[in-house]
Design an enzyme around this catalytic site. Structure first.
Site, short mmCIF file in Angstrom:
data_model
loop_
_atom_site.label_atom_id
_atom_site.label_comp_id
_atom_site.label_asym_id
_atom_site.label_seq_id
_atom_site.Cartn_x
_atom_site.Cartn_y
_atom_site.Cartn_z
N TRP A 118 60.18 44.25 35.64
CA TRP A 118 60.01 42.82 35.83
C TRP A 118 59.75 42.44 37.28
O TRP A 118 59.28 41.33 37.56
CB TRP A 118 61.24 42.05 35.33
N ASN A 119 60.04 43.31 38.24
CA ASN A 119 59.97 42.86 39.63
C ASN A 119 58.55 42.78 40.18
O ASN A 119 58.25 41.96 41.03
CB ASN A 119 60.85 43.73 40.53
N LYS A 153 53.94 48.15 27.93
CA LYS A 153 55.11 47.34 27.59
C LYS A 153 55.64 46.69 28.87
O LYS A 153 56.34 47.32 29.65
CB LYS A 153 56.21 48.20 26.97
N PRO A 154 55.33 45.41 29.08
CA PRO A 154 55.98 44.70 30.18
C PRO A 154 57.39 44.27 29.77
O PRO A 154 57.75 44.32 28.59
CB PRO A 154 55.07 43.48 30.38
N ASP A 155 58.16 43.86 30.74
CA ASP A 155 59.49 43.32 30.45
C ASP A 155 59.35 42.00 29.70
O ASP A 155 58.41 41.24 29.91
CB ASP A 155 60.25 43.12 31.77
N SER A 188 65.08 51.52 36.09
CA SER A 188 66.37 51.98 36.58
C SER A 188 66.55 53.48 36.37
O SER A 188 65.91 54.09 35.50
CB SER A 188 67.51 51.24 35.86
N GLU A 206 59.30 56.37 38.35
CA GLU A 206 59.75 55.83 39.64
C GLU A 206 61.00 55.01 39.37
O GLU A 206 60.95 54.03 38.63
CB GLU A 206 58.68 54.95 40.30
N CYS A 250 61.89 48.29 44.77
CA CYS A 250 62.42 49.65 44.83
C CYS A 250 62.35 50.24 46.23
O CYS A 250 63.18 51.08 46.60
CB CYS A 250 61.65 50.56 43.86
N GLU A 308 72.78 50.70 44.15
CA GLU A 308 71.62 49.87 44.43
C GLU A 308 71.97 48.41 44.12
O GLU A 308 72.44 48.09 43.03
CB GLU A 308 70.44 50.31 43.58
#
Length: 516
Positions: free
Chosen positions: A156-157, A180-182, A232, A253, A287, A385
């Site tokens: 989502w970021n 697949k996006p958030d 994550s 990533e 990230c 994090e």
């Protein structure tokens, strides 16, 4: 507050590009206000399977096209992204709440990726002739083939940039995509698909699916011939396990707890200026962003005081203009997680130099840019994090101490080193266990260099994007070996002992004359 230019009916049309049940929807909200702007169809595992079938049917014809025909689509896409920058920026802001300057910088990643691979793809994808096993009488040709349909699970970021920075080289290589996006951020990826179709991409080649990760994610992995995941660490481990059980490769990533080291000879004002963006760009939800700053004790007071004053002066707020320095956190849940880390650290003895509170007067998910001092190992913010607008400052006495502290994390995504003596600063950077090291820059420099690979060490992931491997990972290679005449094995009637002697002599001569 200024308003976006995208009409409400257009937002609804974008969600219509998702493969899913129009009667089973979740709301998509504008982050600044919490106002629902669209209803997003949810995809079932059966919908995901159907999306893969459609992408696979279109991919077979796409893969047969000459590379130059495929690349022509992306020449047009490059132009379309630039022409539609206002709409893309609006959509990114609506669904993420980031400041407009950061939303614009996000979309710029796609023209950069497109331009890089337009130059590199023809060479990377053409057959390569290699020497054969037997000089003069044999040859070998390496042929690159697409894997099939790639599953891209985007976070989502950076929904637009990360959704397509991997999909684009995969498509250039001849693959189909199921993206697949958030659930919170489907609008800019859907608009990206609209632009791809306008650029001439075949219908069906890229499919959008949406839904909760535990439902849709496993279905994407089950259907994919390669999995690209950004998210994550915990979810990345599940993705790698499921893909590995199918013997399907994945590239991940994951998270970071990225350090910045300010050496004794650093240009402190320049380091402070860069650290503002390195920490608080994208509201700290990046990230690669900096969460730990280690400053040599000789310049620590000057750095701390100037940095804290600059952070306290940041302009935070909503708006579809370029006035704000920092926007909102993505959601109430994420805002609460950030607040909990800060509150736990403060209760355990950390000092809040500035910030340290939510800003409900600005909107439901705003949090003040926060600088902490006196953070110790028993505090969550020390090693976990944060993924929010929070940074901790630490003094150090020696370079060895700084390197040890910077490497004291299970992550290894990005790092920054500041110093006027560039060879010395680069030497410090070479000692850091991170996939990206920026000297006299905080976060973006190494990633923005598309010629070099971008990845992470340790729990920050596996595999890379960018560089040649950022495209080649979406291919498989076939080695076509050709023998002009039979020279392998003993000649008819030749004793094997004689063949053995001849082979040993040949191997020795090949090495002596550096032929093989």
């Amino acid at each position: 507050m200024s308003t976006p230019t995208v009409p409400a009916h257009d937002l609804a049309a974008l969600t219509g590009l998702v493969t899913g049940d129009p009667s089973d929807t979740v709301p998509v909200a504008e982050v600044f206000t919490g106002t629902v702007v669209a209803d997003l169809p949810q995809s079932s595992p059966a919908d995901v399977a159907a999306a893969f079938a459609r992408a696979r049917a279109a991919q077979s014809d796409w893969a047969r096209l000459p590379v130059r025909r495929r690349l022509a689509v992306f020449e047009r896409l490059h132009r379309l992204v630039l022409e539609n920058h206002r709409t893309i920026t609006d959509l990114i802001q609506i669904e993420t709440g980031k400041a407009r300057r950061m939303a614009f910088e996000e979309l710029c990643d796609i023209p950069m990726v497109v331009s890089h691979y337009l130059k590199r793809a023809p060479r990377l994808l053409r057959p390569v002739r290699h020497p054969g096993a037997i000089p003069l009488v044999s040859s070998s040709t390496e042929i690159r083939k697409p894997r099939g349909v790639v599953g891209v699970i985007a976070p989502w970021n950076f929904p637009f940039a990360i959704g397509y920075c991997d999909a684009i080289p995969a498509l250039m290589a001849g693959n189909g995509i199921v993206l697949k996006p958030d659930n919170r951020t489907p609008l800019s990826p859907a608009f990206g698909l609209r632009l791809l179709l306008e650029a001439g991409l075949p219908e069906g080649l890229v499919q959008l699916v949406c839904g909760e990760g535990p439902v849709v994610g496993p279905a994407v992995i089950d259907g994919a011939d390669f999995v690209m995941f950004t998210g994550s660490e915990a979810t990345g481990r599940l993705v790698a396990k499921q893909a590995g059980e199918r013997l399907v490769e994945s590239c991940l990533e994951l998270g970071g707890k990225n350090p910045m080291i300010v050496l004794a000879d650093a240009d402190v004002p320049a380091a402070v200026h860069s650290a503002i963006d390195g920490v608080f760009a994208n509201t700290g939800q990046l990230c690669l962003h900096i969460e730990r700053i280690y400053v040599h004790e000789s310049v620590y007071p000057a750095f701390r005081d100037e940095f804290t004053a600059r952070v306290a002066a940041l302009r935070v707020g909503p708006g579809y203009d370029f006035d704000a320095d920092m926007g909102a956190v993505i959601s109430p849940d994420q805002c609460a997680r950030v607040a909990a880390q800060v509150e736990q650290a403060e209760s355990a003895g950390a000092r809040v130099l500035t910030g340290g509170r939510a800003l409900p007067e600005l909107g439901p998910t705003f949090y003040a840019p926060t600088v902490l001092e006196g953070v110790t190992a028993e505090m969550d913010v020390f090693g976990a994090e944060t993924f929010g607008p929070v940074v901790a400052l630490y003094p150090f006495a020696t370079v060895d101490e700084a390197v040890e502290l910077a490497n004291d994390t299970r992550y290894g995504l990005s790092a920054s080193v500041w110093g006027r003596d560039l060879p010395a600063a680069r030497a410090v950077g070479a000692r850091l266990a991170a996939g990206h090291v920026n000297v006299n820059d905080c976060a973006a420099l190494a990633y923005a260099g598309k010629n070099a690979p971008s990845g992470g060490f340790k729990a920050s992931g596996m595999g890379v994007r960018n560089g040649d491997q950022g495209l080649l990972k979406f291919t498989e290679s076939t080695n076509v070996a050709t023998l002009k005449r039979q020279v392998l094995g003993p000649r008819p009637g030749q004793p094997y002992d004689a063949y053995l002697d001849r082979t040993l002599t040949t191997l020795s001569l090949l090495r002596r004359f550096r032929i093989r």
